[in-house]
Every structure is written in C-alpha cells, then in structure tokens.
Design an enzyme around this catalytic site. Structure first.
Site, PDB file in Angstrom:
ATOM      1  N   SER A   1       0.835  -1.204   0.000  1.00 54.09           N
ATOM      2  CA  SER A   1       0.000   0.000   0.000  1.00 54.09           C
ATOM      3  C   SER A   1       0.863   1.244   0.000  1.00 54.09           C
ATOM      4  CB  SER A   1      -0.869  -0.015   1.261  1.00 54.09           C
ATOM      5  OG  SER A   1      -1.452   1.249   1.472  1.00 54.09           O
TER       6      SER A   1
ATOM      7  N   TYR B   1      -2.216  -1.177  10.862  1.00 49.94           N
ATOM      8  CA  TYR B   1      -2.455  -1.674   9.505  1.00 49.94           C
ATOM      9  C   TYR B   1      -1.246  -1.387   8.614  1.00 49.94           C
ATOM     10  CZ  TYR B   1      -3.834  -1.573   4.620  1.00 49.94           C
ATOM     11  OH  TYR B   1      -3.832  -1.751   3.260  1.00 49.94           O
TER      12      TYR B   1
ATOM     13  N   LYS C   1       1.813  -3.915   6.604  1.00 48.81           N
ATOM     14  CA  LYS C   1       2.268  -3.887   5.203  1.00 48.81           C
ATOM     15  C   LYS C   1       3.783  -3.691   5.143  1.00 48.81           C
ATOM     16  CE  LYS C   1      -1.664  -4.513   3.252  1.00 48.81           C
ATOM     17  NZ  LYS C   1      -1.932  -5.834   2.672  1.00 48.81           N
TER      18      LYS C   1
HETATM   19  P1  NAD Z   1     -11.013  -6.736   0.841  1.00 47.55           P
HETATM   20  O1  NAD Z   1     -11.244  -6.718   2.295  1.00 47.55           O
HETATM   21  O2  NAD Z   1     -12.160  -6.490  -0.064  1.00 47.55           O
HETATM   22  O3  NAD Z   1     -10.308  -8.092   0.401  1.00 47.55           O
HETATM   23  C1  NAD Z   1      -9.467  -8.824   1.251  1.00 47.55           C
HETATM   24  C2  NAD Z   1      -9.971 -10.240   1.273  1.00 47.55           C
HETATM   25  O4  NAD Z   1      -9.131 -11.034   2.127  1.00 47.55           O
HETATM   26  C3  NAD Z   1     -11.393 -10.355   1.823  1.00 47.55           C
HETATM   27  O5  NAD Z   1     -12.169 -11.118   0.924  1.00 47.55           O
HETATM   28  C4  NAD Z   1     -11.223 -11.082   3.160  1.00 47.55           C
HETATM   29  O6  NAD Z   1     -12.340 -11.881   3.467  1.00 47.55           O
HETATM   30  C5  NAD Z   1      -9.957 -11.873   2.910  1.00 47.55           C
HETATM   31  N1  NAD Z   1      -9.196 -12.207   4.113  1.00 47.55           N
HETATM   32  C6  NAD Z   1      -8.803 -11.381   5.117  1.00 47.55           C
HETATM   33  N2  NAD Z   1      -8.074 -12.077   6.009  1.00 47.55           N
HETATM   34  C7  NAD Z   1      -8.016 -13.364   5.567  1.00 47.55           C
HETATM   35  C8  NAD Z   1      -7.415 -14.546   6.064  1.00 47.55           C
HETATM   36  N3  NAD Z   1      -6.737 -14.575   7.214  1.00 47.55           N
HETATM   37  N4  NAD Z   1      -7.547 -15.683   5.347  1.00 47.55           N
HETATM   38  C9  NAD Z   1      -8.229 -15.686   4.170  1.00 47.55           C
HETATM   39  N5  NAD Z   1      -8.819 -14.597   3.670  1.00 47.55           N
HETATM   40  C10 NAD Z   1      -8.710 -13.446   4.358  1.00 47.55           C
HETATM   41  O7  NAD Z   1      -9.843  -5.677   0.543  1.00 47.55           O
HETATM   42  P2  NAD Z   1      -9.283  -5.154  -0.837  1.00 47.55           P
HETATM   43  O8  NAD Z   1      -9.619  -3.710  -0.910  1.00 47.55           O
HETATM   44  O9  NAD Z   1      -9.666  -6.054  -1.925  1.00 47.55           O
HETATM   45  O10 NAD Z   1      -7.739  -5.239  -0.533  1.00 47.55           O
HETATM   46  C11 NAD Z   1      -6.946  -6.360  -0.927  1.00 47.55           C
HETATM   47  C12 NAD Z   1      -5.560  -6.174  -0.372  1.00 47.55           C
HETATM   48  O11 NAD Z   1      -5.032  -4.940  -0.863  1.00 47.55           O
HETATM   49  C13 NAD Z   1      -5.474  -6.102   1.138  1.00 47.55           C
HETATM   50  O12 NAD Z   1      -4.305  -6.757   1.557  1.00 47.55           O
HETATM   51  C14 NAD Z   1      -5.378  -4.613   1.411  1.00 47.55           C
HETATM   52  O13 NAD Z   1      -4.707  -4.343   2.613  1.00 47.55           O
HETATM   53  C15 NAD Z   1      -4.569  -4.142   0.216  1.00 47.55           C
HETATM   54  N6  NAD Z   1      -4.805  -2.723  -0.096  1.00 47.55           N
HETATM   55  C16 NAD Z   1      -6.067  -2.282  -0.296  1.00 47.55           C
HETATM   56  C17 NAD Z   1      -6.275  -0.939  -0.573  1.00 47.55           C
HETATM   57  C18 NAD Z   1      -7.668  -0.402  -0.777  1.00 47.55           C
HETATM   58  O14 NAD Z   1      -7.851   0.801  -0.711  1.00 47.55           O
HETATM   59  N7  NAD Z   1      -8.661  -1.219  -1.061  1.00 47.55           N
HETATM   60  C19 NAD Z   1      -5.192  -0.056  -0.650  1.00 47.55           C
HETATM   61  C20 NAD Z   1      -3.906  -0.551  -0.454  1.00 47.55           C
HETATM   62  C21 NAD Z   1      -3.725  -1.905  -0.178  1.00 47.55           C
HETATM   63  C1  UD1 Z   2      -7.252   5.399   3.663  1.00 49.54           C
HETATM   64  C2  UD1 Z   2      -6.342   4.830   4.731  1.00 49.54           C
HETATM   65  C3  UD1 Z   2      -5.115   4.229   4.060  1.00 49.54           C
HETATM   66  C4  UD1 Z   2      -5.537   3.175   3.038  1.00 49.54           C
HETATM   67  C5  UD1 Z   2      -6.464   3.856   2.019  1.00 49.54           C
HETATM   68  C6  UD1 Z   2      -6.970   2.952   0.958  1.00 49.54           C
HETATM   69  C7  UD1 Z   2      -6.745   6.207   6.714  1.00 49.54           C
HETATM   70  C8  UD1 Z   2      -6.168   7.224   7.643  1.00 49.54           C
HETATM   71  N1  UD1 Z   2      -5.983   5.874   5.670  1.00 49.54           N
HETATM   72  O1  UD1 Z   2      -6.507   6.346   2.969  1.00 49.54           O
HETATM   73  O2  UD1 Z   2      -4.264   3.630   5.009  1.00 49.54           O
HETATM   74  O3  UD1 Z   2      -4.403   2.644   2.374  1.00 49.54           O
HETATM   75  O4  UD1 Z   2      -7.597   4.399   2.730  1.00 49.54           O
HETATM   76  O5  UD1 Z   2      -7.932   2.076   1.464  1.00 49.54           O
HETATM   77  O6  UD1 Z   2      -7.821   5.677   6.935  1.00 49.54           O
HETATM   78  N2  UD1 Z   2     -12.524  11.707   3.137  1.00 49.54           N
HETATM   79  C9  UD1 Z   2     -13.527  12.600   3.482  1.00 49.54           C
HETATM   80  N3  UD1 Z   2     -14.678  12.103   3.978  1.00 49.54           N
HETATM   81  C10 UD1 Z   2     -14.909  10.763   4.141  1.00 49.54           C
HETATM   82  C11 UD1 Z   2     -13.887   9.865   3.772  1.00 49.54           C
HETATM   83  C12 UD1 Z   2     -12.703  10.353   3.284  1.00 49.54           C
HETATM   84  O7  UD1 Z   2     -13.342  13.816   3.347  1.00 49.54           O
HETATM   85  O8  UD1 Z   2     -16.005  10.388   4.618  1.00 49.54           O
HETATM   86  C13 UD1 Z   2     -11.275  12.232   2.564  1.00 49.54           C
HETATM   87  C14 UD1 Z   2     -10.022  11.870   3.326  1.00 49.54           C
HETATM   88  O9  UD1 Z   2      -9.744  12.802   4.329  1.00 49.54           O
HETATM   89  C15 UD1 Z   2      -8.974  11.857   2.198  1.00 49.54           C
HETATM   90  C16 UD1 Z   2      -9.766  11.396   0.973  1.00 49.54           C
HETATM   91  O10 UD1 Z   2     -11.131  11.660   1.287  1.00 49.54           O
HETATM   92  O11 UD1 Z   2      -8.503  13.154   1.963  1.00 49.54           O
HETATM   93  C17 UD1 Z   2      -9.596   9.921   0.669  1.00 49.54           C
HETATM   94  O12 UD1 Z   2      -9.908   9.183   1.844  1.00 49.54           O
HETATM   95  P1  UD1 Z   2      -9.940   7.571   1.867  1.00 49.54           P
HETATM   96  O13 UD1 Z   2     -10.786   7.094   0.749  1.00 49.54           O
HETATM   97  O14 UD1 Z   2     -10.315   7.151   3.248  1.00 49.54           O
HETATM   98  O15 UD1 Z   2      -8.439   7.170   1.524  1.00 49.54           O
HETATM   99  P2  UD1 Z   2      -7.079   7.593   2.255  1.00 49.54           P
HETATM  100  O16 UD1 Z   2      -7.297   8.614   3.287  1.00 49.54           O
HETATM  101  O17 UD1 Z   2      -6.111   7.919   1.181  1.00 49.54           O
END
Ligand code: NAD
Ligand code: UD1
Length: 343
Positions: free
Chosen positions: A124, A148, A152
C-alpha cells in the site's frame, strides 16, 4: 499458469480474478470471507464463463492451507488476504498483526516448502508514511504510523529478507494508491460492511440516499481548495497491473516494489463535483475537522511500473466515478440477499 489467489473474494481480488481468467490462467481462490461475500466469486464465474476452485480457508490455518499446496500444482501466488481498516487496526492491533502477519508467514512458509517462489503481494501507499515529497517514488523512505500500515511495511521487510536469503524467490510488492471504481458490468464492486471509511463508497451512499451528507475531513490543507488530495486508480486498471507483475515475477528473480496509481492527484471536492455531474444532482456535504492520521496530499510517480512492467493506468476519474455509481445503483445493499444474474 495455475495461480493461488488469497483474498480473491474481496474487492481488488475479485476484479483481478476476472482479468486472470479472461487471459486464460487457471486460479484457485482461498478466502475466509471475513470481509467479503462468496457472491462476488459467483459473479466472477458468470462474467467470465469459467469455473475455478474456491476454498473457504483462513490462511493462518496451516493445515487447511497446506492441503491446497499438496493437492494443486501452483505456479505463483497473488496475496491479497488481509484486514485493511486503519481505525480498526488501532483499536484491535493484535487481530491485525495475527491476521496479516501470521497469515502471511504461514503462506510464505508453505510456498518455501513446496517450492512455489513467485509472489505478487498487495502492499500500500501507506508504507511511504508522512514525510516524503510528492510524487512518491519507490526508493523513498518507508514508515508507518498505524498497525495496519505497519503490517504492510513488516511484510515487505520479511519478503526482502526472504529474497536476500534465497535468490530463487521472485517477488513484486505492489503499492496501491487509492483503488476505486468497479467492473463495467456493475456485477462486482466494493462492498464495505457498515459505515464506509473510504471516500468513494461514502459519496455513493450519500448519492443514493443511504447517508444524509458527506463530511469533508479537513478544508484547511495546503491544497488548491483546502481538501485532501489523493491518487485514485480504477480497480480494473489495478487488476491489470497484477497480470503485468505476474509476467515480471515469472521472467526474473529478485524483489521489486512498484507504485500502482495514475500519478494524478484529485481533491475531495473534485470528487464531489464529478459525482454531481454524473448523477445530475448536488451531493450534500459539510466541511468537518481533519481525520487524524490523514495526509494532505498523496500521489504516485508510476514511471517504474510503466518501464519495468509495461503497465500504465488508462481510465480517468470520470470513468472511476461512473463505474462506482453503476455498481452502487445496481447493488444498493451490496451482495447481501442477491442471487446470481439478477441484474
Ligand atoms: P477486501 O477486504 O475487499 O479483500 C481482502 C480479502 O481477504 C477479503 O475477501 C477477506 O475476506 C480476505 N481475508 C482477510 N483475512 C483473511 C485470512 N486470514 N484468510 C483468508 N482470507 C482473508 O480488501 P481489498 O480492498 O480487496 O484489498 C486487498 C488487499 O489490498 C489487502 O491486503 C489490502 O490491505 C490491500 N490494499 C487495499 C487498498 C484499498 O484501498 N482497497 C489499498 C492498499 C492496499
Ligand atoms: C485510507 C487509509 C489508508 C488506506 C487507504 C486505501 C486512513 C487514515 N488511511 O486512505 O491507510 O491505504 O484508505 O484504502 O484511513 N474523506 C472525506 N470524507 C470521508 C472519507 C474520506 O473527506 O467520509 C477524505 C479523506 O480525508 C482523504 C480522501 O477523502 O482526503 C480519501 O480518503 P480515503 O478514501 O479514506 O483514503 P485515504 O485517506 O487515502
């Protein structure tokens, strides 16, 4: 290739499953469904016309996960499984350390034992911490401020040690910026449980009338309109990045980190305006306090992924918002109580 996908039922995982199946790969999905619904996988099958093995397994359960390694020939692993809510990770850190780190250790041990050393890992942008200049490049200093983010960062470190110890490992650390949007069919998308933490799902829930108004977290940042700026990336572009990373890990050894974003920053109010244009109505919002732990600005330099992986995001902000909205309208309650093929 035969690819093991951990967390494949989740938001990014399910979109990546579609891209992999559409490119002719075979997949085996493991997911404990702790933050997802099996319906997403049914929809993946429906959209691709392909079947695959799904096992409901917690990856920290070594016995059950090992059975998969014993029974299947696996060429590579894409490791999405993990918990991802920042606020929750502060409240219950041990749950996050156990799930994300112990789970990953069990997986990596089995990969080592069964000689499966091609890995794409979901990292991330959070690993860049708060003190770097924009745009963020892969060699910048890494740090994390919440459990969290630390999971990572620690998993990245573990993988760097593993790669240093055994040169047969081939690992891509994909540092996602802000994944948004949904598959163009509107059949799969992001399905947050409870009140969404992230901006886009919150905005779509306001737009559909499930929430009264959006709280804009901070309006006094040093940005063009005072609100936070992020690098939003369409989840389908992100999914395609995994295929490119997979190609890279199967053609070369070693470990590399890659930013996956668009390289462009948009403010919270930019997002509100684009949604208003798409839905043809105002999105009610109120300016609120900054959210603790938020950065003012975050966006990527994606040139390394372009050069080394031959990947670049193609979809613009309007398509991201349009597809998020299409998913929300077609699935107002997410996957709950839905049957395959109703849309
Ligand atoms: P998500 O929660 O939709 O998907 C994660 C999946 O992993 C879920 O289906 C959950 O049920 C499964 N899971 C969690 N723990 C598990 C375990 N111990 N065993 C088996 N399955 C398990 O999240 P996502 O948005 O699809 O994210 C996928 C990955 O990308 C995650 O590792 C997340 O941290 C990373 N990531 C996500 C974002 C984002 O904004 N969505 C940003 C940066 C990194
Ligand atoms: C958040 C997580 C980050 C994670 C990322 C993707 C936090 C502090 N950080 O980041 O670790 O990797 O999501 O899943 O939670 N915002 C509003 N109102 C809302 C929600 C968000 O104004 O109700 C703003 C936030 O302040 C930010 C932007 O929208 O400026 C994006 O927010 P968000 O979607 O939560 O992503 P990140 O903050 O980048």
């Amino acid at each position: 290739m035969n690819i093991l996908i951990t967390g494949g039922a989740g938001y990014i995982g399910s979109h990546t499953c579609i891209e992999l199946l559409s490119s002719g790969h075979h997949i085996i999905v493991v997911d404990d469904l702790s933050n997802s619904n099996e319906m997403s996988l049914e929809r993946v099958k429906e959209l691709t016309g392909r079947d695959f093995i799904f096992e409901k397994i917690d990856i920290a359960d070594k016995k059950k996960l090992e059975k998969i390694f014993m029974e299947q020939r696996i060429d590579a692993v894409i490791h999405f499984a993990g918990l991802k809510a920042v606020g929750e990770s502060v409240a219950v850190p041990l749950r996050y350390y156990h799930n994300n780190i112990t789970g990953s250790l069990v997986l990596f041990n089995l990969m080592e034992k069964y000689g499966v050393r091609n890995l794409v890992f979901s990292s991330s942008a959070t690993v860049y911490g708060a003190n770097n200049q924009m745009p963020l490049t892969e060699e910048m200093t890494l740090s994390a401020t919440n459990p969290y983010g630390k999971t990572k960062l620690y998993i990245e470190e573990i993988l760097r040690d593993l790669s240093a110890a055994n040169s047969n490992w081939s690992i891509a650390l994909l540092r996602y910026f802000n994944p948004v949007g949904a598959h163009s069919s509107g059949l799969i998308g992001e399905d947050p449980s409870g009140i969404p933490n992230n901006l886009i799902p919150y905005v779509t829930q306001v737009a559909i009338g499930k929430r009264e108004y959006l709280s804009v977290f901070g309006s006094d940042y040093e940005t063009k309109d005072g609100t936070g700026v992020r690098d939003y990336i369409h989840v389908v572009d992100l999914a395609k990045g995994h295929l490119k990373a997979l190609e890279e890990v199967t053609r070369s050894k070693g470990i590399g980190a890659y930013n996956l974003g668009t390289g462009k920053g948009y403010s919270v109010l930019d997002i509100v305006r684009v949604f208003e244009k798409i839905i043809g109505r105002k999105i009610p919002y109120q300016l609120a306090e900054r959210r603790p732990g938020d950065l003012a600005v975050s966006y990527a330099d994606c040139s390394k992924a372009q050069i080394k992986l031959n990947w670049a995001a193609k979809k613009d902000l309007e398509e991201m918002c349009r597809d998020s909205w299409n998913w929300q309208v077609k699935n107002p309650e997410g996957y709950i109580n839905q049957k395959v093929g109703i849309n």
